[in-house]
Design a protein around this motif. Structure first.
Motif, mmCIF file in Angstrom:
data_model
loop_
_atom_site.group_PDB
_atom_site.id
_atom_site.type_symbol
_atom_site.label_atom_id
_atom_site.label_comp_id
_atom_site.label_asym_id
_atom_site.label_seq_id
_atom_site.Cartn_x
_atom_site.Cartn_y
_atom_site.Cartn_z
ATOM 1 N N GLY A 1 0.791 -1.244 0.000
ATOM 2 C CA GLY A 1 0.000 0.000 0.000
ATOM 3 C C GLY A 1 0.811 1.276 0.000
ATOM 4 N N ALA A 2 2.115 1.174 -0.298
ATOM 5 C CA ALA A 2 2.944 2.393 -0.308
ATOM 6 C C ALA A 2 2.436 3.397 -1.341
ATOM 7 N N ALA A 3 2.467 4.680 -0.972
ATOM 8 C CA ALA A 3 2.096 5.730 -1.925
ATOM 9 C C ALA A 3 3.219 5.921 -2.938
ATOM 10 N N LEU A 4 4.454 5.790 -2.462
ATOM 11 C CA LEU A 4 5.635 6.001 -3.296
ATOM 12 C C LEU A 4 6.605 4.838 -3.109
ATOM 13 N N ALA A 5 7.310 4.490 -4.191
ATOM 14 C CA ALA A 5 8.383 3.490 -4.098
ATOM 15 C C ALA A 5 9.642 4.149 -4.650
ATOM 16 N N SER A 6 10.735 4.042 -3.887
ATOM 17 C CA SER A 6 11.968 4.737 -4.274
ATOM 18 C C SER A 6 13.085 3.784 -4.683
ATOM 19 N N PRO A 7 13.189 3.455 -5.983
ATOM 20 C CA PRO A 7 14.343 2.712 -6.482
ATOM 21 C C PRO A 7 15.550 3.642 -6.600
ATOM 22 N N PHE A 8 16.716 3.163 -6.152
ATOM 23 C CA PHE A 8 17.946 3.978 -6.122
ATOM 24 C C PHE A 8 18.792 3.688 -7.359
ATOM 25 N N VAL A 9 18.691 4.541 -8.344
ATOM 26 C CA VAL A 9 19.355 4.317 -9.631
ATOM 27 C C VAL A 9 20.884 4.440 -9.532
ATOM 28 N N LEU B 1 9.240 6.729 -7.717
ATOM 29 C CA LEU B 1 10.060 7.912 -7.410
ATOM 30 C C LEU B 1 11.515 7.526 -7.690
ATOM 31 N N ALA B 2 12.017 7.910 -8.856
ATOM 32 C CA ALA B 2 13.396 7.545 -9.204
ATOM 33 C C ALA B 2 14.351 8.346 -8.320
ATOM 34 N N ALA B 3 15.137 7.614 -7.519
ATOM 35 C CA ALA B 3 16.001 8.255 -6.522
ATOM 36 C C ALA B 3 17.465 7.950 -6.825
ATOM 37 N N SER B 4 18.338 8.590 -6.028
ATOM 38 C CA SER B 4 19.781 8.435 -6.235
ATOM 39 C C SER B 4 20.145 8.862 -7.663
#
Ligand code: E4P
Length: 214
Positions: free
Chosen positions: A122-130, A161-164
């Motif tokens: 149920g996460a609103a955002l998912a942050s994969p660390f590119v 949410l593309a992070a890093s």
């Protein structure tokens, strides 16, 4: 695509906001530590600066601890998103916070299956660390692509949410793949406006303008 700033530095956030580049903010314990200020104070100031979502990370690693820390962080402002590290315990905390109506951002995602689990919880955002994947000779952008495909396949509403993010090409590729959000360090934001032909063109326009009679 939404642009978040990846920073806990209020001056950077203000400057980027003035440029219209702050749809939201991500922080993490390392970024908050750099400010030398209390976590709650930093988050409150950032939330007052922007109406966008502001991710504030828990420090507990057990589900009960993450849940109660998350509940406290959510009280700081309406636009707080509780950032929870990916783990078994983290998923329990995400489910519980979600059932309380609190938005979560699952962080430190390095595989498509982790992103699938974050969405199911149920996460609103998912942050994969590119960038951190690129650092170990693994194609970080491929991860964004795989997550996009999985979320489309099953109609998950969780935003990617593309992070890093380390450089403008990461942003271009994330946009082409269809990431919902990129979170970008201030120094990369200021690189985005730069192009040698822009500088050259402007210099020429200014030179020619001198010939215009006053
Ligand atoms: C995201 O929410 C993280 O704060 C961040 O993007 C991590 O980036 P880094 O790998 O440059 O530390």
């Amino acid at each position: 695509m939404k642009f978040y700033i990846d920073s806990a530095d209020i001056e950077e956030i203000k400057q980027a906001n003035a440029m219209g580049m702050v749809d939201g903010v991500t922080t993490n314990p390392s970024l908050v530590a750099k400010t030398g200020r209390k976590h709650e104070d930093v988050i409150k100031d950032i939330c007052a600066e922007t109406g966008g979502l502001v991710s504030a990370e828990v420090l507990a690693t057990d589900a009960d601890g993450m849940f109660s820390e998350g509940m406290e962080l959510a009280k700081l402002a309406d636009n707080v998103v509780v950032k929870i590290p990916m783990s078994d315990e983290g998923l329990v905390a995400v489910k519980r916070l979600t059932s309380e109506g609190i938005r979560t951002n699952v962080t430190l995602i390095f595989s498509p299956i982790q992103a699938l689990l974050a969405a199911k919880a149920g996460a609103a955002l998912a942050s994969p660390f590119v960038g951190r994947l690129d650092d170990i000779s693994t194609n970080g952008m491929e991860l964004i692509s795989q997550i996009r495909q999985i979320y489309v396949n099953y109609g998950f509403k969780t935003e990617i949410l593309a992070a890093s993010i380390r450089h403008p090409i990461h942003i271009l590729e994330a946009a082409l793949i269809g990431a919902d959000i990129v979170t970008v360090p201030f120094k990369v934001i200021t690189n985005l406006t730069q192009h040698p032909l822009t500088d050259k063109g402007l210099a020429q326009f200014l030179k020619d303008a001198e010939k215009v009679p006053q």
